[in-house]
Design an enzyme around this catalytic site. Structure first.
Site, mmCIF file in Angstrom:
data_model
loop_
_atom_site.group_PDB
_atom_site.id
_atom_site.type_symbol
_atom_site.label_atom_id
_atom_site.label_comp_id
_atom_site.label_asym_id
_atom_site.label_seq_id
_atom_site.Cartn_x
_atom_site.Cartn_y
_atom_site.Cartn_z
ATOM 1 C CG ASN A 38 -1.728 1.243 1.384
ATOM 2 O OD1 ASN A 38 -1.834 2.031 0.440
ATOM 3 N ND2 ASN A 38 -2.319 1.443 2.551
ATOM 4 C CD1 TRP A 39 4.003 1.118 -2.430
ATOM 5 C CD2 TRP A 39 3.894 1.878 -4.541
ATOM 6 N NE1 TRP A 39 4.860 0.367 -3.192
ATOM 7 C CE2 TRP A 39 4.806 0.795 -4.488
ATOM 8 C CE3 TRP A 39 3.656 2.500 -5.777
ATOM 9 C CZ2 TRP A 39 5.484 0.349 -5.627
ATOM 10 C CZ3 TRP A 39 4.330 2.058 -6.902
ATOM 11 C CH2 TRP A 39 5.234 0.999 -6.821
ATOM 12 C CE LYS A 40 -0.181 3.498 4.561
ATOM 13 N NZ LYS A 40 -0.154 3.660 6.001
ATOM 14 C CG HIS A 80 -5.913 2.292 4.962
ATOM 15 N ND1 HIS A 80 -5.468 3.296 5.781
ATOM 16 C CD2 HIS A 80 -4.927 1.366 4.905
ATOM 17 C CE1 HIS A 80 -4.253 2.981 6.214
ATOM 18 N NE2 HIS A 80 -3.898 1.824 5.690
ATOM 19 C CD GLU A 83 -2.983 5.932 6.352
ATOM 20 O OE1 GLU A 83 -2.933 5.914 5.103
ATOM 21 O OE2 GLU A 83 -2.098 5.417 7.073
ATOM 22 C CD GLU A 99 -3.734 -2.105 7.381
ATOM 23 O OE1 GLU A 99 -2.619 -2.351 6.924
ATOM 24 O OE2 GLU A 99 -4.378 -1.086 7.087
ATOM 25 N N GLY A 129 2.286 2.694 10.695
ATOM 26 C CA GLY A 129 3.266 3.761 10.506
ATOM 27 C C GLY A 129 3.945 4.203 11.797
ATOM 28 C CB SER A 146 4.932 -1.364 12.065
ATOM 29 O OG SER A 146 4.568 -0.004 12.252
ATOM 30 N N GLY A 173 2.766 -0.945 4.316
ATOM 31 C CA GLY A 173 2.871 0.461 3.929
ATOM 32 C C GLY A 173 4.323 0.842 3.736
ATOM 33 N N GLY A 174 4.912 1.466 4.755
ATOM 34 C CA GLY A 174 6.276 2.006 4.674
ATOM 35 C C GLY A 174 7.299 1.077 4.039
HETATM 36 P P1 PGA Z 1 2.671 0.597 7.612
HETATM 37 O O1 PGA Z 1 1.224 0.799 6.922
HETATM 38 O O2 PGA Z 1 3.222 -0.705 7.107
HETATM 39 O O3 PGA Z 1 3.485 1.775 7.152
HETATM 40 O O4 PGA Z 1 2.455 0.576 9.084
HETATM 41 C C1 PGA Z 1 0.352 -0.265 6.772
HETATM 42 C C2 PGA Z 1 -0.955 0.205 6.174
HETATM 43 O O5 PGA Z 1 -1.388 1.322 6.506
HETATM 44 O O6 PGA Z 1 -1.569 -0.502 5.365
#
Ligand code: PGA
Length: 254
Positions: free
Chosen positions: A9-11, A96, A98, A168, A174, A214, A235-236
């Protein structure tokens, strides 16, 4: 046996040029990897390029990070399922945290998107998870159940098998703070139990449940070895082709 699914997930990261160079490196890294589903969710602007570069690859699939449930019309800034299908998109991340927290998405809205996605032959990656306050109050199970029941209302057993759930915990996204394998497994088992209540046990057994929050090369193998953890939403660590490939390899091994 559920096949593992590892998704990036590159956001709001990676331009078209970044996507091209990522894919060049990433493909070399995963050349010999088999037996795992790999999914990349770039921003909307890089979807067309990613699909073009993948050229119908069965190994790496494209996902969108969101979509709207209406088919067309006056919805400035939104993207429809048909627009995604035209770009050979296979999965769509929905709900998600966010989107829920920053953009105020409710279970009722997410539910409409889930239904539209399934009716449009897009596979939802439905995200659920509790906040730190909810966990500290010991309410995580109740929160997960409410989110699942609300977001999956009207979804048939057949459709549920096409759906991926991503657990999640919001406090792990993050933050560098991962749920322990025991905490994650416990919530995954609970998610599966709720899915069984919504449909039946045989159906719930087929649904893949990803962990997200994470995930890194250093903790992926442990998480992915748990009985109810069927993949990762990253994500990251997915922005770097080498670290994402390492997580993919962990998925292929476990
Ligand atoms: P993260 O994000 O790996 O940076 O914690 C995961 C996500 O939001 O899907």
């Amino acid at each position: 046996m559920r096949r593992k699914i590892i998704a990036a997930n590159w956001k709001m990261n990676q331009t078209v040029a970044d996507t091209e160079s990522f894919l060049e490196d990433f493909r070399l890294e995963v050349e010999d990897v088999a037996g795992v589903d790999i999914v990349i969710a770039p921003p909307f602007t890089a979807l067309a390029k990613l699909s073009e570069l993948l050229g119908g690859s069965q190994k790496i699939r494209t996902a969108a990070q969101n979509m709207y449930y209406e088919t067309s019309g006056a919805f400035t800034g939104e993207i429809s399922a048909a627009m995604l299908r035209e770009l050979y998109v296979k999965y769509v991340i929905l709900g998600h945290s966010e989107r829920r927290q920053i953009f105020g998405e409710s279970d009722a809205l997410i539910n409409k998107k889930v239904i539209t996605a399934l009716e449009s032959e897009l596979r939802p990656i439905l995200c659920v998870g509790e906040t730190i306050e909810e966990r500290e109050a010991g309410r995580e199970r109740e929160v997960l159940e409410t989110q699942l029941r609300g977001s999956l209302a009207g979804v048939t057993a057949e459709q549920l098998v096409e759906t991926v759930i991503a657990y999640e915990p919001v406090w792990a996204i993050g933050t560098g703070r991962t749920a322990s394998t025991a905490q994650a497994q416990d919530c995954h088992a609970h998610v599966r139990a709720v899915l069984a209540e919504l449909t039946d046990e045989a159906t719930a057994d087929k649904v893949r449940i990803q962990y997200g929050g994470s995930v890194k090369p250093g903790n992926a193998a442990d998480l992915l070895s748990q009985p109810d953890i069927d993949g990762a939403l990253v994500g990251g660590a997915s922005l770097d082709p080498r670290s994402f490939a390492e997580i993919v390899r962990a998925g292929a091994r476990e």
